[in-house]
Design an enzyme around this catalytic site. Structure first.
Site, mmCIF file in Angstrom:
data_model
loop_
_atom_site.group_PDB
_atom_site.id
_atom_site.type_symbol
_atom_site.label_atom_id
_atom_site.label_comp_id
_atom_site.label_asym_id
_atom_site.label_seq_id
_atom_site.Cartn_x
_atom_site.Cartn_y
_atom_site.Cartn_z
ATOM 1 N N THR A 136 29.699 67.100 52.592
ATOM 2 C CA THR A 136 29.753 66.550 53.946
ATOM 3 C C THR A 136 28.811 67.294 54.887
ATOM 4 O O THR A 136 28.518 68.470 54.682
ATOM 5 C CB THR A 136 31.201 66.660 54.471
ATOM 6 O OG1 THR A 136 31.219 66.395 55.859
ATOM 7 C CG2 THR A 136 31.780 68.059 54.261
ATOM 8 N N ASP A 137 28.424 66.609 55.966
ATOM 9 C CA ASP A 137 27.609 67.273 56.993
ATOM 10 C C ASP A 137 28.435 68.280 57.805
ATOM 11 O O ASP A 137 27.871 69.104 58.533
ATOM 12 C CB ASP A 137 26.962 66.239 57.932
ATOM 13 C CG ASP A 137 27.955 65.347 58.659
ATOM 14 O OD1 ASP A 137 29.169 65.458 58.410
ATOM 15 O OD2 ASP A 137 27.506 64.529 59.497
ATOM 16 N N GLU A 138 29.768 68.212 57.667
ATOM 17 C CA GLU A 138 30.608 69.107 58.477
ATOM 18 C C GLU A 138 30.427 70.574 58.093
ATOM 19 O O GLU A 138 30.821 71.460 58.854
ATOM 20 C CB GLU A 138 32.085 68.715 58.353
ATOM 21 C CG GLU A 138 32.341 67.319 58.868
ATOM 22 C CD GLU A 138 33.782 67.058 59.300
ATOM 23 O OE1 GLU A 138 34.548 68.021 59.413
ATOM 24 O OE2 GLU A 138 34.100 65.891 59.531
ATOM 25 N N TYR A 161 39.102 72.215 56.565
ATOM 26 C CA TYR A 161 38.477 71.224 55.667
ATOM 27 C C TYR A 161 37.007 71.571 55.421
ATOM 28 O O TYR A 161 36.570 71.699 54.282
ATOM 29 C CB TYR A 161 38.578 69.804 56.269
ATOM 30 C CG TYR A 161 37.613 68.819 55.647
ATOM 31 C CD1 TYR A 161 37.751 68.418 54.325
ATOM 32 C CD2 TYR A 161 36.523 68.312 56.376
ATOM 33 C CE1 TYR A 161 36.852 67.525 53.741
ATOM 34 C CE2 TYR A 161 35.622 67.419 55.799
ATOM 35 C CZ TYR A 161 35.794 67.030 54.484
ATOM 36 O OH TYR A 161 34.891 66.158 53.905
ATOM 37 N N LYS A 165 34.975 72.751 51.995
ATOM 38 C CA LYS A 165 33.839 72.022 51.409
ATOM 39 C C LYS A 165 32.617 72.944 51.325
ATOM 40 O O LYS A 165 31.844 72.888 50.364
ATOM 41 C CB LYS A 165 33.504 70.775 52.243
ATOM 42 C CG LYS A 165 34.541 69.663 52.202
ATOM 43 C CD LYS A 165 34.722 69.013 50.838
ATOM 44 C CE LYS A 165 33.552 68.161 50.411
ATOM 45 N NZ LYS A 165 33.858 67.397 49.159
HETATM 46 P P1 NAD Z 1 39.758 60.129 50.408
HETATM 47 O O1 NAD Z 1 40.698 61.104 51.028
HETATM 48 O O2 NAD Z 1 39.805 58.706 50.826
HETATM 49 O O3 NAD Z 1 39.946 60.148 48.826
HETATM 50 C C1 NAD Z 1 40.106 61.324 48.101
HETATM 51 C C2 NAD Z 1 40.557 60.952 46.692
HETATM 52 O O4 NAD Z 1 40.678 62.170 45.931
HETATM 53 C C3 NAD Z 1 41.921 60.267 46.631
HETATM 54 O O5 NAD Z 1 41.885 59.167 45.752
HETATM 55 C C4 NAD Z 1 42.847 61.350 46.109
HETATM 56 O O6 NAD Z 1 43.960 60.840 45.382
HETATM 57 C C5 NAD Z 1 41.907 62.154 45.226
HETATM 58 N N1 NAD Z 1 42.349 63.543 45.049
HETATM 59 C C6 NAD Z 1 42.744 64.404 46.018
HETATM 60 N N2 NAD Z 1 43.104 65.576 45.463
HETATM 61 C C7 NAD Z 1 42.893 65.456 44.133
HETATM 62 C C8 NAD Z 1 43.050 66.331 43.029
HETATM 63 N N3 NAD Z 1 43.512 67.582 43.189
HETATM 64 N N4 NAD Z 1 42.717 65.893 41.792
HETATM 65 C C9 NAD Z 1 42.250 64.631 41.619
HETATM 66 N N5 NAD Z 1 42.107 63.746 42.623
HETATM 67 C C10 NAD Z 1 42.417 64.166 43.861
HETATM 68 O O7 NAD Z 1 38.325 60.756 50.625
HETATM 69 P P2 NAD Z 1 36.931 60.032 50.954
HETATM 70 O O8 NAD Z 1 36.830 59.829 52.405
HETATM 71 O O9 NAD Z 1 36.743 58.914 50.011
HETATM 72 O O10 NAD Z 1 35.911 61.211 50.578
HETATM 73 C C11 NAD Z 1 35.473 61.385 49.229
HETATM 74 C C12 NAD Z 1 34.557 62.600 49.168
HETATM 75 O O11 NAD Z 1 33.430 62.384 50.014
HETATM 76 C C13 NAD Z 1 35.214 63.891 49.623
HETATM 77 O O12 NAD Z 1 34.763 64.918 48.790
HETATM 78 C C14 NAD Z 1 34.692 64.080 51.054
HETATM 79 O O13 NAD Z 1 34.636 65.451 51.373
HETATM 80 C C15 NAD Z 1 33.317 63.470 50.941
HETATM 81 N N6 NAD Z 1 32.775 62.891 52.181
HETATM 82 C C16 NAD Z 1 33.507 61.989 52.910
HETATM 83 C C17 NAD Z 1 32.954 61.414 54.056
HETATM 84 C C18 NAD Z 1 33.716 60.398 54.868
HETATM 85 O O14 NAD Z 1 33.255 60.031 55.959
HETATM 86 N N7 NAD Z 1 34.849 59.892 54.417
HETATM 87 C C19 NAD Z 1 31.656 61.764 54.462
HETATM 88 C C20 NAD Z 1 30.941 62.715 53.702
HETATM 89 C C21 NAD Z 1 31.505 63.247 52.560
HETATM 90 O O1 DAU Z 2 31.101 63.927 58.857
HETATM 91 C C1 DAU Z 2 31.659 63.632 57.606
HETATM 92 C C2 DAU Z 2 33.155 63.722 57.700
HETATM 93 O O2 DAU Z 2 33.592 62.596 58.434
HETATM 94 C C3 DAU Z 2 33.857 63.759 56.333
HETATM 95 O O3 DAU Z 2 33.486 64.928 55.674
HETATM 96 C C4 DAU Z 2 35.376 63.704 56.496
HETATM 97 O O4 DAU Z 2 35.993 63.634 55.220
HETATM 98 C C5 DAU Z 2 35.730 62.482 57.313
HETATM 99 O O5 DAU Z 2 37.126 62.463 57.532
HETATM 100 C C6 DAU Z 2 34.978 62.485 58.641
HETATM 101 O O6 DAU Z 2 35.441 63.560 59.482
HETATM 102 P P1 DAU Z 2 35.695 63.363 61.073
HETATM 103 O O7 DAU Z 2 36.652 64.401 61.492
HETATM 104 O O8 DAU Z 2 34.417 63.240 61.801
HETATM 105 O O9 DAU Z 2 36.375 61.898 61.013
HETATM 106 P P2 DAU Z 2 37.648 61.278 61.749
HETATM 107 O O10 DAU Z 2 37.642 59.816 61.449
HETATM 108 O O11 DAU Z 2 38.888 62.045 61.504
HETATM 109 O O12 DAU Z 2 37.254 61.473 63.285
HETATM 110 C C7 DAU Z 2 36.050 60.912 63.814
HETATM 111 C C8 DAU Z 2 35.960 61.343 65.271
HETATM 112 O O13 DAU Z 2 37.013 60.678 66.008
HETATM 113 C C9 DAU Z 2 36.173 62.833 65.494
HETATM 114 O O14 DAU Z 2 35.343 63.269 66.544
HETATM 115 C C10 DAU Z 2 37.640 62.938 65.924
HETATM 116 C C11 DAU Z 2 37.877 61.625 66.641
HETATM 117 N N1 DAU Z 2 39.264 61.086 66.542
HETATM 118 C C12 DAU Z 2 39.816 60.951 65.310
HETATM 119 C C13 DAU Z 2 41.090 60.453 65.178
HETATM 120 C C14 DAU Z 2 41.728 60.328 63.802
HETATM 121 C C15 DAU Z 2 39.933 60.678 67.677
HETATM 122 O O15 DAU Z 2 39.402 60.766 68.813
HETATM 123 N N2 DAU Z 2 41.194 60.176 67.553
HETATM 124 C C16 DAU Z 2 41.816 60.066 66.338
HETATM 125 O O16 DAU Z 2 42.989 59.614 66.297
#
Ligand code: NAD
Ligand code: DAU
Length: 362
Positions: A136-138, A161, A165
């Site tokens: 992730t970019d975080e 988190y 990562k």
């Molecule tokens: P998600 O939370 O929707 O899904 C995570 C999945 O991993 C689930 O199916 C869960 O059951 C499985 N899991 C969790 N713990 C586990 C374990 N111990 N063993 C096996 N499986 C397990 O997550 P997502 O949003 O799809 O993100 C997927 C990946 O991409 C993550 O690594 C996240 O850090 C990365 N990522 C997400 C975003 C985003 O915006 N969602 C952006 C950049 C990177």
């Molecule tokens: O940047 C990549 C990341 O993006 C991934 O690595 C993470 O897995 C993914 O969850 C996401 O993280 P964020 O924290 O940016 O996403 P989230 O959807 O939780 O929040 C997006 C923005 O909205 C953040 O600035 C917090 C804000 N927010 C979020 C929630 C859930 C609110 O204002 N209200 C809310 O209820």
């Protein structure tokens, strides 16, 4: 790469994982996918129910921290590549309970690296093996009002988190530099699209707006995220898997910076249109500014020059039309929504939002 490859995908029942498995089976019909997923609250096998009788798709219900299970999988199958997505992924949950993030994101990644390395060595270190770590970019922390993250930006994570990562990224690089394992890493910005668990901003706001519930915006709503439609991320992952250089990192971003409050306003407008809500009854009246997320990063924005120039990747979806498609998907999939909003989901909503005092947007 070979016509016939076996790919171990971890976390394939989650949001990006299920979109990626679907994308891969469509784009590479000769490949087999083993999906290892522990089915935490965020994992839902129904996301891929249409592949349950497809012999190219094998689901294993298990934990990436389970070394014995990993050893069995790598012994029984010839794994040509690992795409590692399994993680605890929600920042707010990491604030309430960081240790599961350490366990899955750090230990789980190391267990997977160990198993992959052992198998890679036993198979004579094939050059085309890949371990793609989806990050992730975080990990880079927060930007001020200007500038972009690149692959050279120093790590500076803010939340449990993102710290977990970041630690995982360091271990993945260490397995490359120390043992030679051919790894590639992607650091991607915020994704949105179908099958995203409704704890994250976009699906939460769509469903709350549709149901006439409050729309809790953290702080002043001016935090900025760089949104990428999930299919564009999947396209980047396949490209990096097939053509990325081992040991290299690729930053992936949507090139679409949006303040949270603007995202929420777009969603209100789209939901109002779909539900035929008149102006006086707009969902915008549901917006509530609530207590900020502790350690809330101000802004993320990615400079994707490397993946664009070296691998020819481009995002294909623009934010407003892909958001509109996403709104439709959530409104048309109430069965899916009901199935993922269990008792533990309601418990989470109470834990995260119960104590955040809010004020209306007007
Ligand atoms: P998600 O939370 O929707 O899904 C995570 C999945 O991993 C689930 O199916 C869960 O059951 C499985 N899991 C969790 N713990 C586990 C374990 N111990 N063993 C096996 N499986 C397990 O997550 P997502 O949003 O799809 O993100 C997927 C990946 O991409 C993550 O690594 C996240 O850090 C990365 N990522 C997400 C975003 C985003 O915006 N969602 C952006 C950049 C990177
Ligand atoms: O940047 C990549 C990341 O993006 C991934 O690595 C993470 O897995 C993914 O969850 C996401 O993280 P964020 O924290 O940016 O996403 P989230 O959807 O939780 O929040 C997006 C923005 O909205 C953040 O600035 C917090 C804000 N927010 C979020 C929630 C859930 C609110 O204002 N209200 C809310 O209820």
């Amino acid at each position: 790469m070979d016509e016939k490859r076996t790919i171990l995908v971890t976390g394939g029942c989650g949001f990006i994982g299920s979109n990626f498995v679907r994308y891969l089976l469509g784009k590479r019909p000769g490949w087999r996918i083993i999906n290892l997923d522990a089915l935490t609250y965020a994992g839902n096998p129904a996301n891929l129910a249409d592949f349950k009788d497809d012999e190219r798709y094998i689901f294993v219900n298990g934990d990436i921290c389970d070394a014995a299970l990993l050893a069995d999988i790598f012994m029984e199958q010839t794994i040509d590549a690992v795409v590692h997505l399994a993680a605890e992924s929600h920042v707010d949950r990491s604030i309430h309970g960081p240790m599961t993030f350490v366990k899955t994101n750090v230990e789980g990644t190391c267990r997977l690296l160990e198993a992959a390395l052992k198998s890679w060595r036993q198979r004579g270190e094939p050059e085309d093996f890949r371990f793609l770590h989806v990050s992730t970019d975080e990990v880079f922390g927060s930007l001020g009002p200007r500038g972009f993250f690149t692959e050279a930006t120093p790590y500076d994570p803010s939340s449990p988190y993102s710290a977990s990562k970041a630690a995982a990224d360091h271990f993945v690089r260490a397995w490359n530099r120390t043992y030679g394992l051919p790894v590639v890493i992607t650091n991607c910005s915020n994704n949105y699209g179908p099958y995203q668990f409704p704890e994250k901003l976009i699906p939460l706001m769509i469903l709350n707006a549709a149901e006439g519930k409050e729309l809790p915006v953290y702080g002043d709503g001016n935090n900025v995220r760089d949104w990428l439609y999930v299919d564009d991320h999947c396209k980047a992952l396949l490209l990096v898997l097939e053509t990325g250089r081992p040991g290299r990192t690729y930053a992936v971003g949507g090139g679409s910076q949006q303040a949270n409050i603007d995202v929420v306003r777009h969603i209100c407008r789209m939901v109002d249109e779909r539900l035929g809500r008149p102006e006086g009854k707009s969902s915008q009246r549901l917006i509530k500014f609530v207590a900020d997320r502790p350690g809330h990063d101000l802004r993320y924005a990615i400079d994707s020059t490397r993946i664009r120039n070296e691998l020819g990747w481009r995002p294909e979806h623009d934010f407003v039309s892909a958001l509109s498609k996403t709104v439709d998907w959530y409104l048309e999939h109430s069965d899916w929504v009901d199935s993922v909003r269990s008792g533990s989901y309601r418990q989470w909503i109470a834990t995260n939002y119960g104590k955040r005092v809010g004020k209306n947007s007007n």
